[in-house]
Design a protein around this motif. Sequence first.
Motif, short mmCIF file in Angstrom:
data_model
loop_
_atom_site.label_atom_id
_atom_site.label_comp_id
_atom_site.label_asym_id
_atom_site.label_seq_id
_atom_site.Cartn_x
_atom_site.Cartn_y
_atom_site.Cartn_z
N LEU A 110 0.82 -1.22 0.00
CA LEU A 110 0.00 0.00 0.00
C LEU A 110 0.85 1.27 0.00
CD1 LEU A 110 -2.87 1.09 -0.07
CD2 LEU A 110 -2.89 0.99 2.44
N ASP A 111 1.96 1.27 0.73
CA ASP A 111 2.84 2.45 0.74
C ASP A 111 3.43 2.71 -0.64
OD1 ASP A 111 2.40 3.00 3.43
OD2 ASP A 111 4.14 1.85 4.10
N ALA A 112 3.83 1.64 -1.33
CA ALA A 112 4.39 1.78 -2.68
C ALA A 112 3.32 2.27 -3.65
CB ALA A 112 4.97 0.45 -3.14
N VAL A 113 2.09 1.79 -3.49
CA VAL A 113 0.99 2.25 -4.34
C VAL A 113 0.73 3.73 -4.11
CG1 VAL A 113 -1.48 2.01 -4.85
CG2 VAL A 113 -0.06 -0.03 -4.53
N ARG A 114 0.73 4.14 -2.85
CA ARG A 114 0.53 5.56 -2.51
C ARG A 114 1.60 6.42 -3.17
NH1 ARG A 114 1.70 9.87 0.76
NH2 ARG A 114 -0.03 10.82 1.88
N PRO B 194 -6.33 -3.51 3.83
CA PRO B 194 -6.07 -2.11 4.17
C PRO B 194 -6.09 -1.24 2.91
CG PRO B 194 -4.42 -3.56 5.16
CD PRO B 194 -5.23 -4.39 4.20
N ALA B 195 -6.74 -0.08 3.04
CA ALA B 195 -6.90 0.82 1.89
C ALA B 195 -6.79 2.26 2.36
CB ALA B 195 -8.26 0.57 1.24
N LEU B 196 -6.68 3.17 1.41
CA LEU B 196 -6.63 4.61 1.69
C LEU B 196 -7.63 5.33 0.81
CD1 LEU B 196 -2.74 5.07 1.72
CD2 LEU B 196 -4.25 5.14 3.71
N LEU C 127 -4.78 11.49 3.20
CA LEU C 127 -5.48 10.24 2.96
C LEU C 127 -5.89 9.62 4.29
CD1 LEU C 127 -3.10 8.85 0.22
CD2 LEU C 127 -5.42 9.70 -0.14
N THR C 128 -7.01 8.94 4.28
CA THR C 128 -7.55 8.30 5.48
C THR C 128 -7.59 6.80 5.26
OG1 THR C 128 -8.92 10.25 5.87
CG2 THR C 128 -9.56 8.22 7.01
N PRO C 129 -7.09 6.03 6.23
CA PRO C 129 -7.17 4.57 6.09
C PRO C 129 -8.62 4.09 6.20
CG PRO C 129 -5.60 5.19 7.80
CD PRO C 129 -6.35 6.43 7.41
N GLY D 164 -9.01 9.54 -0.23
CA GLY D 164 -8.93 10.98 -0.10
C GLY D 164 -10.28 11.56 -0.47
N GLU D 165 -10.29 12.80 -0.88
CA GLU D 165 -11.54 13.46 -1.27
C GLU D 165 -12.17 12.83 -2.50
OE1 GLU D 165 -13.28 16.12 0.11
OE2 GLU D 165 -11.97 15.75 1.83
N THR D 166 -11.33 12.42 -3.46
CA THR D 166 -11.86 11.97 -4.75
C THR D 166 -11.31 10.62 -5.20
OG1 THR D 166 -10.14 13.19 -5.94
CG2 THR D 166 -12.25 14.33 -5.57
N GLU D 167 -10.64 9.89 -4.32
CA GLU D 167 -10.07 8.62 -4.71
C GLU D 167 -10.03 7.65 -3.54
OE1 GLU D 167 -7.76 11.29 -2.93
OE2 GLU D 167 -7.60 11.55 -5.08
N ALA D 168 -10.06 6.37 -3.89
CA ALA D 168 -9.87 5.29 -2.92
C ALA D 168 -9.01 4.25 -3.62
CB ALA D 168 -11.21 4.70 -2.50
N PHE D 169 -8.03 3.68 -2.90
CA PHE D 169 -7.16 2.70 -3.53
C PHE D 169 -6.65 1.70 -2.51
CE2 PHE D 169 -4.57 6.44 -2.62
CZ PHE D 169 -3.45 5.91 -1.97
N TRP D 170 -6.23 0.54 -3.03
CA TRP D 170 -5.73 -0.53 -2.18
C TRP D 170 -4.85 -1.45 -3.02
CZ3 TRP D 170 -10.50 0.15 -4.06
CH2 TRP D 170 -11.10 -0.87 -4.79
N CYS D 171 -4.14 -2.33 -2.33
CA CYS D 171 -3.21 -3.27 -2.94
C CYS D 171 -3.64 -4.68 -2.50
CB CYS D 171 -1.79 -2.94 -2.49
SG CYS D 171 -0.50 -3.94 -3.22
N PRO D 172 -4.50 -5.35 -3.28
CA PRO D 172 -5.01 -6.65 -2.86
C PRO D 172 -3.95 -7.74 -2.81
CG PRO D 172 -5.76 -6.14 -5.07
CD PRO D 172 -5.06 -4.93 -4.56
#
Length: 136
Positions: free
Chosen positions: A62-66, A91-93, A82-84, A95-103
């Motif tokens: 997730l840190d590398a994706v961020r 685990p995902a993060l 970003l908010t977890p 923000g205002e206009t995005e959400a992302f994770w590393c499955p």
Amino acid sequence: MDGFTVGYLPAQVDDQTSVDEFDYEWGDVSFSTRVWERALEGGGARVVLQVLVMRGDRLSDLDAVRAFLAEYHERSPDGWELTPFDNRGVPALHGETEAFWCPEPGVAVEVRDAFGLLGQEELLATARGISQRPLG
């Protein structure tokens, strides 16, 4: 969509919304993207929702994706708030206009509401509605 199923779409994605898919590469990462957009009066279109599946060795966690997405979206890594959140046990993060994770290492998924048309609740509901299809 590249091994994932989009199981929830917000109400803003309706019969007035068109969908398109395309693939590309950037920064040694391959992208499979699905975009829902709505035609604008007078011509053109506005993106309502975008889902990106990214694959590449640099997406190890997730840190590398961020870090990758900060570079890709030209965001300040230090100023990007970003908010977890928990995305179906991953685990995902967001923000205002995005959400992302590393499955899994080498794979990342991002849901984008670039114009703020959906709101946080629908953004997160869409993210939580995406599931990885089993191989085979």
